[in-house]
Write a protein that holds these residues in place. Structure first.
Motif, mmCIF file in Angstrom:
data_model
loop_
_atom_site.group_PDB
_atom_site.id
_atom_site.type_symbol
_atom_site.label_atom_id
_atom_site.label_comp_id
_atom_site.label_asym_id
_atom_site.label_seq_id
_atom_site.Cartn_x
_atom_site.Cartn_y
_atom_site.Cartn_z
ATOM 1 N N LEU A 19 0.666 -1.105 -0.118
ATOM 2 C CA LEU A 19 0.207 0.043 -0.192
ATOM 3 C C LEU A 19 0.848 1.151 -0.037
ATOM 4 N N GLY A 20 2.131 0.902 0.342
ATOM 5 C CA GLY A 20 2.849 2.479 0.156
ATOM 6 C C GLY A 20 3.021 3.146 -1.026
ATOM 7 N N ALA A 21 2.762 2.530 -2.154
ATOM 8 C CA ALA A 21 2.727 3.016 -3.623
ATOM 9 C C ALA A 21 1.609 4.210 -3.603
ATOM 10 N N LYS A 22 0.577 4.158 -2.747
ATOM 11 C CA LYS A 22 -0.368 5.201 -2.829
ATOM 12 C C LYS A 22 -0.027 6.337 -1.570
ATOM 13 N N LEU A 23 -0.276 7.736 -1.930
ATOM 14 C CA LEU A 23 -0.421 8.703 -1.086
ATOM 15 C C LEU A 23 -1.563 9.261 -0.789
ATOM 16 N N ILE A 24 -1.807 9.318 0.515
ATOM 17 C CA ILE A 24 -3.208 9.798 1.047
ATOM 18 C C ILE A 24 -2.905 11.222 1.758
ATOM 19 N N SER A 25 -4.051 11.864 1.771
ATOM 20 C CA SER A 25 -3.883 13.197 2.429
ATOM 21 C C SER A 25 -5.159 13.447 3.557
ATOM 22 N N PHE A 26 -4.931 14.026 4.696
ATOM 23 C CA PHE A 26 -5.983 14.485 5.550
ATOM 24 C C PHE A 26 -6.276 16.118 5.109
ATOM 25 N N GLY A 27 -7.010 16.435 4.423
ATOM 26 C CA GLY A 27 -7.103 17.672 3.985
ATOM 27 C C GLY A 27 -5.840 18.536 3.573
ATOM 28 N N ASP A 28 -5.328 19.555 4.027
ATOM 29 C CA ASP A 28 -4.143 20.477 3.959
ATOM 30 C C ASP A 28 -3.261 20.043 5.103
ATOM 31 N N PHE A 29 -3.658 19.110 6.155
ATOM 32 C CA PHE A 29 -2.951 18.962 7.162
ATOM 33 C C PHE A 29 -1.663 17.996 6.889
ATOM 34 N N ALA A 30 -1.867 16.868 6.258
ATOM 35 C CA ALA A 30 -0.794 16.036 6.065
ATOM 36 C C ALA A 30 -0.936 15.117 4.773
ATOM 37 N N VAL A 31 0.154 14.845 4.340
ATOM 38 C CA VAL A 31 0.147 13.916 3.025
ATOM 39 C C VAL A 31 1.228 12.776 3.416
ATOM 40 N N LEU A 32 0.877 11.559 3.396
ATOM 41 C CA LEU A 32 1.524 10.294 3.854
ATOM 42 C C LEU A 32 1.082 9.153 3.047
ATOM 43 N N PRO A 33 2.120 8.118 3.115
ATOM 44 C CA PRO A 33 1.895 6.976 2.558
ATOM 45 C C PRO A 33 0.651 6.125 2.935
ATOM 46 N N ALA A 34 -0.086 5.479 2.103
ATOM 47 C CA ALA A 34 -1.152 4.749 2.720
ATOM 48 C C ALA A 34 -0.943 3.572 3.597
ATOM 49 N N ALA A 35 0.495 3.082 3.596
ATOM 50 C CA ALA A 35 0.858 2.222 4.300
ATOM 51 C C ALA A 35 0.859 2.532 5.840
ATOM 52 N N VAL A 36 0.912 3.835 6.359
ATOM 53 C CA VAL A 36 0.815 4.036 7.450
ATOM 54 C C VAL A 36 -0.550 3.688 8.258
ATOM 55 N N VAL A 37 -1.466 3.504 7.389
ATOM 56 C CA VAL A 37 -2.645 3.050 8.190
ATOM 57 C C VAL A 37 -2.582 1.631 8.692
ATOM 58 N N VAL A 38 -2.056 0.862 7.764
ATOM 59 C CA VAL A 38 -1.759 -0.742 8.549
ATOM 60 C C VAL A 38 -0.473 -0.724 9.311
ATOM 61 N N TYR A 39 0.483 0.013 8.759
ATOM 62 C CA TYR A 39 1.718 -0.009 9.562
ATOM 63 C C TYR A 39 1.501 0.253 11.176
ATOM 64 N N ILE A 40 0.690 1.078 11.421
ATOM 65 C CA ILE A 40 0.503 1.408 12.799
ATOM 66 C C ILE A 40 -0.105 0.381 13.606
ATOM 67 N N CYS A 41 -0.905 -0.415 12.868
ATOM 68 C CA CYS A 41 -1.584 -1.737 13.682
ATOM 69 C C CYS A 41 -0.690 -2.762 13.943
ATOM 70 N N THR A 42 0.795 -2.494 13.651
ATOM 71 C CA THR A 42 1.960 -3.587 14.243
ATOM 72 C C THR A 42 2.215 -3.541 15.556
ATOM 73 N N TYR A 43 2.045 -2.167 15.891
ATOM 74 C CA TYR A 43 2.555 -1.851 17.389
ATOM 75 C C TYR A 43 1.616 -2.417 18.463
ATOM 76 N N PRO A 44 0.231 -2.178 18.386
ATOM 77 C CA PRO A 44 -0.530 -3.043 19.377
ATOM 78 C C PRO A 44 -0.131 -4.275 19.261
ATOM 79 N N ILE A 45 0.140 -5.071 18.292
ATOM 80 C CA ILE A 45 0.550 -6.514 18.427
ATOM 81 C C ILE A 45 1.737 -6.882 19.024
#
Length: 213
Positions: A19-45
């Motif tokens: 998923l890292g190939a796609k960039l997503i944005s939260f309005g004008d606040f941030a642009v980041l790789p879509a991978a972030v949405v999945v990668y952060i799920c590894t820390y709770p594990i």
């Protein structure tokens, strides 16, 4: 449960790389790789594994994730360079989506290895201090610190010299804030996973005691 957690951890990592190939944005606040949405799920594990099964089990999970990522990158590289079927018209698109530059790949692997092991170390030290109390503290502190390290290492290695320093710092700050928000939101998930793992562990212990007696 440990087997399922390990499987989910590795699966999330591989999915994040895709998923890292796609960039997503939260309005004008941030642009980041879509991978972030999945990668952060590894820390709770890893936090759950450290809490219930110990530091060494969590470190083995991290190393399994590292080896799996390396293996996946090797197979993706091989697949990209295999000859395409005459009727396959999307080789360029396939390379664009699946291919990753060497610099970005190394940044990803290095930031993963350092930040995940740091997360396990901080979480374990806080657990030794608090016992089974204050799970929310060690979950958020360990994830918050390790996510900052992960973001800083990855963006610095992947993009230093390709953009102004101010833009680089802005990218680090905005991505870290987004990750931190998600980290706070995963606290109930950690509590649920820990409860399920402890229950299974206790039931297995009771079954072993009954079989011995």
């Amino acid at each position: 449960m440990l087997l399922y957690l390990n499987g989910a951890f590795v699966g999330f990592l591989i999915l994040a790389n895709i998923l890292g190939a796609k960039l997503i944005s939260f309005g004008d606040f941030a642009v980041l790789p879509a991978a972030v949405v999945v990668y952060i799920c590894t820390y709770p594990i890893t936090d759950t594994i450290t809490e219930v099964y110990g530091k060494e089990a969590a470190r083995k999970t991290v190393m399994a994730g590292l080896f799996t990522q390396v293996a996946a990158l090797i197979f993706i590289y091989i697949t990209i360079h295999l000859p395409s079927a005459p009727f396959f018209e999307f080789q360029t698109e396939f390379e664009t989506i699946m291919g990753t530059g060497f610099r970005v790949t190394m940044a990803s692997l290095l930031s993963f290895l350092i930040s995940q092991n740091l997360d396990v170390t901080i979480f374990n030290k806080l657990k030794m201090k608090h016992g089974e109390k204050h799970l929310w503290v060690r979950n958020n502190v360990s994830t918050g610190v390790s996510q900052f390290v992960d973001t800083t290492i990855f963006i610095t290695i992947a993009f230093f010299g390709t953009m102004p320093t101010t833009a680089l710092l802005a990218m680090i700050v905005t991505q870290y804030i987004v990750k931190l928000i998600f980290a706070f939101l995963d606290t109930p998930v950690v509590y649920l996973l820990v409860k399920l793992c402890r229950r299974e562990k206790e039931n297995r212990h009771k079954e072993m005691m009954q079989s011995v007696s």
